[in-house]
Write a protein that holds these residues in place. Structure first.
Motif, mmCIF file in Angstrom:
data_model
loop_
_atom_site.group_PDB
_atom_site.id
_atom_site.type_symbol
_atom_site.label_atom_id
_atom_site.label_comp_id
_atom_site.label_asym_id
_atom_site.label_seq_id
_atom_site.Cartn_x
_atom_site.Cartn_y
_atom_site.Cartn_z
ATOM 1 N N LEU A 71 0.816 -1.205 0.000
ATOM 2 C CA LEU A 71 0.000 0.000 0.000
ATOM 3 C C LEU A 71 0.855 1.262 0.000
ATOM 4 O O LEU A 71 0.364 2.357 0.280
ATOM 5 C CB LEU A 71 -0.933 0.001 1.218
ATOM 6 N N GLY A 72 2.155 1.114 -0.303
ATOM 7 C CA GLY A 72 3.039 2.264 -0.380
ATOM 8 C C GLY A 72 3.446 2.834 0.961
ATOM 9 O O GLY A 72 3.933 3.973 1.042
ATOM 10 N N ARG A 73 3.313 2.067 2.040
ATOM 11 C CA ARG A 73 3.598 2.558 3.380
ATOM 12 C C ARG A 73 4.973 2.097 3.850
ATOM 13 O O ARG A 73 5.437 1.013 3.489
ATOM 14 C CB ARG A 73 2.539 2.080 4.371
ATOM 15 N N PHE A 74 5.612 2.905 4.699
ATOM 16 C CA PHE A 74 6.876 2.517 5.326
ATOM 17 C C PHE A 74 6.838 2.885 6.803
ATOM 18 O O PHE A 74 6.020 3.707 7.237
ATOM 19 C CB PHE A 74 8.070 3.177 4.629
ATOM 20 N N ARG A 75 7.756 2.283 7.554
ATOM 21 C CA ARG A 75 7.784 2.509 8.998
ATOM 22 C C ARG A 75 9.180 2.277 9.536
ATOM 23 O O ARG A 75 9.820 1.279 9.204
ATOM 24 C CB ARG A 75 6.805 1.565 9.704
ATOM 25 N N PHE A 76 9.672 3.216 10.346
ATOM 26 C CA PHE A 76 10.898 3.045 11.120
ATOM 27 C C PHE A 76 10.523 3.101 12.594
ATOM 28 O O PHE A 76 9.892 4.072 13.037
ATOM 29 C CB PHE A 76 11.916 4.157 10.827
ATOM 30 N N ALA A 77 10.889 2.083 13.351
ATOM 31 C CA ALA A 77 10.673 2.089 14.791
ATOM 32 C C ALA A 77 12.028 2.125 15.491
ATOM 33 O O ALA A 77 13.058 1.788 14.906
ATOM 34 C CB ALA A 77 9.872 0.869 15.217
ATOM 35 N N GLY A 78 12.026 2.526 16.735
ATOM 36 C CA GLY A 78 13.276 2.566 17.491
ATOM 37 C C GLY A 78 14.226 3.647 17.025
ATOM 38 O O GLY A 78 15.448 3.499 17.127
ATOM 39 N N VAL A 79 13.687 4.761 16.496
ATOM 40 C CA VAL A 79 14.519 5.859 16.008
ATOM 41 C C VAL A 79 14.921 6.752 17.191
ATOM 42 O O VAL A 79 14.058 7.244 17.929
ATOM 43 C CB VAL A 79 13.777 6.691 14.947
ATOM 44 N N ALA A 80 16.205 6.938 17.373
ATOM 45 C CA ALA A 80 16.676 7.800 18.453
ATOM 46 C C ALA A 80 16.285 9.247 18.172
ATOM 47 O O ALA A 80 16.232 9.687 17.020
ATOM 48 C CB ALA A 80 18.188 7.678 18.605
ATOM 49 N N LYS A 285 -13.468 7.545 -5.107
ATOM 50 C CA LYS A 285 -12.869 8.841 -5.414
ATOM 51 C C LYS A 285 -11.353 8.802 -5.237
ATOM 52 O O LYS A 285 -10.687 9.815 -5.413
ATOM 53 C CB LYS A 285 -13.464 9.912 -4.489
ATOM 54 N N LYS A 286 -10.808 7.670 -4.908
ATOM 55 C CA LYS A 286 -9.373 7.512 -4.728
ATOM 56 C C LYS A 286 -8.699 7.279 -6.081
ATOM 57 O O LYS A 286 -9.369 7.016 -7.084
ATOM 58 C CB LYS A 286 -9.097 6.330 -3.785
ATOM 59 N N PRO A 287 -7.350 7.355 -6.131
ATOM 60 C CA PRO A 287 -6.647 7.105 -7.398
ATOM 61 C C PRO A 287 -6.963 5.720 -7.955
ATOM 62 O O PRO A 287 -7.016 4.735 -7.220
ATOM 63 C CB PRO A 287 -5.169 7.217 -6.986
ATOM 64 N N GLU A 288 -7.196 5.673 -9.260
ATOM 65 C CA GLU A 288 -7.485 4.399 -9.902
ATOM 66 C C GLU A 288 -7.146 4.501 -11.381
ATOM 67 O O GLU A 288 -6.980 5.598 -11.937
ATOM 68 C CB GLU A 288 -8.950 4.011 -9.712
ATOM 69 N N SER A 289 -7.003 3.359 -12.009
ATOM 70 C CA SER A 289 -6.685 3.315 -13.439
ATOM 71 C C SER A 289 -7.303 2.061 -14.039
ATOM 72 O O SER A 289 -7.549 1.073 -13.342
ATOM 73 C CB SER A 289 -5.166 3.311 -13.661
ATOM 74 N N ALA A 290 -7.554 2.122 -15.341
ATOM 75 C CA ALA A 290 -8.086 0.969 -16.059
ATOM 76 C C ALA A 290 -7.644 1.062 -17.514
ATOM 77 O O ALA A 290 -7.599 2.153 -18.087
ATOM 78 C CB ALA A 290 -9.614 0.922 -15.963
ATOM 79 N N TYR A 318 -8.002 -3.401 -14.115
ATOM 80 C CA TYR A 318 -8.392 -2.255 -13.286
ATOM 81 C C TYR A 318 -7.599 -2.291 -11.987
ATOM 82 O O TYR A 318 -7.452 -3.340 -11.356
ATOM 83 C CB TYR A 318 -9.892 -2.293 -12.959
ATOM 84 N N THR A 319 -7.071 -1.134 -11.578
ATOM 85 C CA THR A 319 -6.356 -1.001 -10.319
ATOM 86 C C THR A 319 -6.837 0.262 -9.630
ATOM 87 O O THR A 319 -6.861 1.341 -10.247
ATOM 88 C CB THR A 319 -4.840 -0.904 -10.535
ATOM 89 N N GLY A 320 -7.241 0.151 -8.377
ATOM 90 C CA GLY A 320 -7.719 1.342 -7.682
ATOM 91 C C GLY A 320 -7.709 1.175 -6.179
ATOM 92 O O GLY A 320 -7.666 0.056 -5.649
ATOM 93 N N GLN A 321 -7.728 2.291 -5.491
ATOM 94 C CA GLN A 321 -7.829 2.310 -4.042
ATOM 95 C C GLN A 321 -9.271 2.571 -3.650
ATOM 96 O O GLN A 321 -9.845 3.616 -3.975
ATOM 97 C CB GLN A 321 -6.924 3.382 -3.448
ATOM 98 N N LEU A 322 -9.858 1.608 -2.938
ATOM 99 C CA LEU A 322 -11.218 1.784 -2.460
ATOM 100 C C LEU A 322 -11.261 2.692 -1.240
ATOM 101 O O LEU A 322 -12.257 3.359 -0.976
ATOM 102 C CB LEU A 322 -11.836 0.423 -2.132
ATOM 103 N N SER A 323 -10.170 2.680 -0.491
ATOM 104 C CA SER A 323 -10.035 3.554 0.674
ATOM 105 C C SER A 323 -8.552 3.719 0.949
ATOM 106 O O SER A 323 -7.701 3.196 0.213
ATOM 107 C CB SER A 323 -10.746 2.949 1.891
ATOM 108 N N ASP A 324 -8.210 4.441 2.005
ATOM 109 C CA ASP A 324 -6.801 4.636 2.342
ATOM 110 C C ASP A 324 -6.121 3.318 2.674
ATOM 111 O O ASP A 324 -4.897 3.202 2.572
ATOM 112 C CB ASP A 324 -6.668 5.588 3.537
ATOM 113 N N ARG A 325 -6.907 2.322 3.090
ATOM 114 C CA ARG A 325 -6.319 1.047 3.526
ATOM 115 C C ARG A 325 -6.702 -0.130 2.641
ATOM 116 O O ARG A 325 -6.359 -1.267 2.965
ATOM 117 C CB ARG A 325 -6.739 0.744 4.963
ATOM 118 N N THR A 326 -7.385 0.108 1.535
ATOM 119 C CA THR A 326 -7.855 -1.009 0.714
ATOM 120 C C THR A 326 -7.608 -0.721 -0.758
ATOM 121 O O THR A 326 -7.971 0.345 -1.258
ATOM 122 C CB THR A 326 -9.351 -1.272 0.937
#
Length: 778
Positions: A71-80, A285-290, A318-326
């Motif tokens: 979903l294009g997300r990243f995460r760093f934990a334990g950052v000083a 209404k999220k980004p999508e393509s077909a 068809y590729t699209g985002q139904l919501s921020d998490r789907t």
């Protein structure tokens, strides 16, 4: 079945528990650690707004890093606590950076929208934190951008060290050669497209048959290559390796393309963007393509007998985002082709002047095939930095082939033509759960996968005379199901050292209900059902010596299944799922900013195998084999627009337990190499000059017959503007007389009175061939 399932799941849980204990111990936090921060964010394409997966993300000056999830997300934990520069980068995109300041206990979020840019090897990173087993990632991405692709077959050639050979008029799946394997049509190399498996189990023509012709080359966006049996995501057939192809999620522009070449070659391509930038939305209404794509190809090829090869491909996606998490992906495709084939011919027939190099001894060879695919993928983000990806797929497949490999050896009056048919439905589900977590101060990435595949096929092998069926050798219904699960853990032991440990469990059910002709020529029932299981552990270690040098050591068990008819008939039940053990060590590194190098030394051991020979409906034991070798790949950006590349692959393979001199593995390649120069720029002139070389190799066990090697040179020219492109492709520039597919076997010509001996049979390779093309973008 229940007892086997209990056995597998019990072993799986025990191995998983041991892995968890090891990882927990290694990642145990230090007492009284200082409070840290969490840094998270998303990366998306600046033009489409679509999230980008697999983008490298790092903190400048800090070792290690991460990559975006599905979903294009990243995460760093334990950052000083402190101030950093957060950098993101992906091949084909402009690098981006943002300064960030985090305080102890804070969670900070950043968003990136990165723009497409010209290829620059200076921006390539050698580590793959989210998928460490893909050490060829940098090489694969570069090749997909630079290497000219003119057909579906060329897509397979993008795999470093992989060679192919066609020997049936262009309609059959190609022979595949990789890491010292003649893997036939795919027995030891797993191929998938958008998660759809290409290899066919218990296929009428051969186990693992991988017909890749249903792919439109211009639609392919990404290739991931995994050599060896080191990745838990792949099960059946992934012994020499696996290749994952992904089609585009969106089109940069609609396109119409026409091609015309020698030998009555014609091709038309249409690719249409259905949504464009006019803000029309199908589901949200999220980004999508077909888009839709279709191609039609025709050629008579270079043989004396016209091949009349016709192929149609159609694709809608068809590729699209139904919501921020789907996110949702829908795909449908259809493929059909038909052809006449000249087949492989004996050297003696050409030497004696009976036919030319491009002649045919049985012009009735050929066939037709089609495949229809449907797939739906739902990707869902969960709380706690977890992602679930689920895919359902279905394929309807038909295959009808007429072949004659021995001519009049067995039937001196009517000939030895055979007919193989395969009509099947494939149903499948794959689900993965990915989660980024912390073990103390160390990052841990967990993937749990679960899947099943069901093949229900009607298969036949019959005798024929000039495409008229005479009698049946075997016929029946195959039912085969694979249930699988795997657990994959990647733990950063230190800032530079990463451990990847995994285990995979597979359960197979083989069922065949039909008839087979016995040794006396009489049909008899062949019915049976067997269930077998295989557990495959993997262990891989990666060390980031510097930001530009990654070292790796990999090991793992894999397997390939055998044909259900061979399983039912076979008496050696331990060889239903012959095991492969592989290990290798190497490095991916950048000695200069514009140079990327991958080197590996490897070995692979295969157990004794029961092989079902589809052409003869017999069961053979291939024996144990041992292979080792070295792979070396270099990509070099000489100037902003000029690139050089070379792949060198050495392979040594032998049968185990067989006398010296009688232990060669037939048709196993010993040395292969490809390379070239490419001029690549977004606008204006482009060009590529490429070579490919395959060395001589044994064609039988005692090396008394050798398959001939070859060295070929191909060229590509293009002129590109924003609205159109003109191009030309030339193959075999020196018009070399070379053999593409080669086999050692006995055969008899009509009326032949001389003694029958084993000799080399071959399909001639393409002579000098040129085609031109023109494209319009809109």
């Amino acid at each position: 079945m229940h007892s086997l399932y209990f056995l597998i799941t019990t072993r799986f849980r025990r191995v998983g528990a041991l892995m968890g204990l090891l990882l927990t111990t290694l990642g145990r936090p230090v007492a009284f650690a200082q409070p840290t921060a969490i840094l998270r964010g998303t990366v998306a394409d600046s033009l489409s707004g679509q999230p980008l997966a697999g983008v490298s993300v790092g903190l400048e000056g800090q070792p290690g890093g991460t990559a975006t999830d599905a979903l294009g997300r990243f995460r760093f934990a334990g950052v000083a606590a402190g101030t950093y520069t957060l950098r993101v980068g992906a091949l084909g995109y402009r690098n981006a950076a943002q300064p960030v300041t985090v305080a102890a206990g804070e969670t900070l979020t950043r968003t990136f929208r990165i723009a497409p840019a010209a290829l620059s090897l200076a921006e390539v990173t050698v580590s793959q934190p989210r998928d460490p087993n893909q050490s060829l990632a940098a090489i694969n991405q570069i090749d997909k951008v630079l290497r000219p692709v003119n057909s579906a077959q060329d897509l397979l050639r993008l795999v470093p060290g992989l060679f192919i050979a066609q020997h049936a008029g262009g309609g059959k799946a190609e022979q595949i050669f990789l890491r010292g394997f003649d893997v036939d049509h795919g027995t030891d190399f797993a191929v998938s497209v958008d998660g759809l498996p290409v290899n066919m189990v218990s296929h009428a023509h051969g186990q693992g048959y991988a017909d890749f012709h249903f792919v439109i080359p211009e639609t392919v966006e990404q290739l991931k290559v995994y050599k060896g049996p080191y990745t838990a995501r792949f099960g059946d057939f992934a012994t020499a390796g696996a290749g994952e192809f992904s089609t585009k999620t969106r089109l940069d522009a609609s396109q119409v393309k026409l091609e015309v070449g020698r030998f009555d070659t014609r091709r038309a391509l249409v690719m249409l963007d259905l949504l464009g930038n006019n803000n029309r939305h199908l589901f949200s209404k999220k980004p999508e393509s077909a888009y839709v794509a279709a191609e039609y190809s025709f050629t008579n090829a270079y043989f004396d007998q016209p091949q009349d090869f016709r192929r149609f491909n159609g694709l809608a996606k068809y590729t699209g985002q139904l919501s921020d998490r789907t996110a949702l992906t829908l795909l449908g495709s259809h493929f059909t082709s038909s052809w006449d084939a000249s087949g492989q011919i004996p050297e003696s027939a050409v030497r004696d002047g009976i036919i030319s190099r491009f002649g045919s001894l049985d012009p009735s060879e050929g066939g037709h095939t089609n495949r229809t695919n449907a797939s739906v993928v739902l990707t869902t983000g969960l709380p706690g930095d977890a992602v679930i990806r689920q895919q359902l797929y279905y394929s309807r497949y038909n295959f009808n082939l007429f072949s004659n490999f021995t001519f009049f050896l067995n039937d001196e009056e009517n000939g030895d033509e055979i007919n193989q048919t395969d009509a099947r439905n494939i149903y499948g589900y794959t689900g993965t759960y990915d989660r980024d977590d912390q073990l103390g101060a160390r990052s841990l990435h967990t993937t749990f996968g679960l899947g099943t595949r069901i093949d229900a096929a009607d298969v036949t092998l019959r005798r024929a005379v000039r495409r008229t069926i005479s009698d049946t050798i075997t016929a029946g219904r195959v039912f085969e199901q694979n249930l699988n699960a795997y657990l994959d853990e990647t733990l950063a032991l230190t800032d530079r050292l990463t451990l990847n440990a995994a285990v995979r469990a597979d359960v197979f059910t083989f069922d065949f209900q039909g008839i087979i002709t016995n040794d006396n020529g009489n049909p008899e029932p062949l019915n049976g059902r067997k269930t077998r299981a295989r557990v495959s552990p993997k262990l891989n270690v990666y060390y980031e010596l510097t930001p530009t040098v990654q070292l790796f050591a990999r090991s793992g068990y894999g397997f390939h299944s055998n044909d259900a008819r061979g399983v039912v008939r076979g008496t050696r039940n331990d060889n239903v799922l012959p095991r492969a053990l592989g290990y290798e060590a190497g490095s991916t590194f950048k000695p200069l900013p514009g140079v990327v190098v991958n080197a590996a030394f490897w070995a692979l051991h295969l157990e004794d195998e029961l092989m079902y020979v589809g052409d003869e409906a017999i069961v053979e034991s291939a024996g144990r084999t041992r292979r080792y070798g070295a792979d070396f790949s270099v990509r070099y950006q000489l100037t902003r627009a000029l690139f050089a590349d070379v792949d060198l692959n050495y392979n040594h393979g032998r049968l185990v337990g067989v006398a010296e001199g009688q232990n060669y593995i037939p048709l196993a390649p010993r040395f292969t190499s490809v390379g070239g120069l490419t001029l690549k720029s977004p606008q204006g002139f482009g060009a590529s000059l490429r070579y490919r070389h395959l060395d001589r190799r044994p064609a039988n066990e005692d090396n008394s017959i050798q398959a001939r090697g070859y060295f070929l040179l191909d060229g590509v020219l293009s002129y590109t503007r924003s609205r159109f492109q003109l191009g030309a492709t030339a193959e075999n520039l020196f018009n070399v007389a070379w053999n593409e597919a080669q086999f050692a076997n006995p055969s008899r010509l009509r009326g032949q009175t001389t003694p029958v001996v084993e000799q080399l049979h071959f399909t001639p390779g393409t002579p000098f061939f040129i085609k031109v093309n023109a494209s319009v973008f809109f």
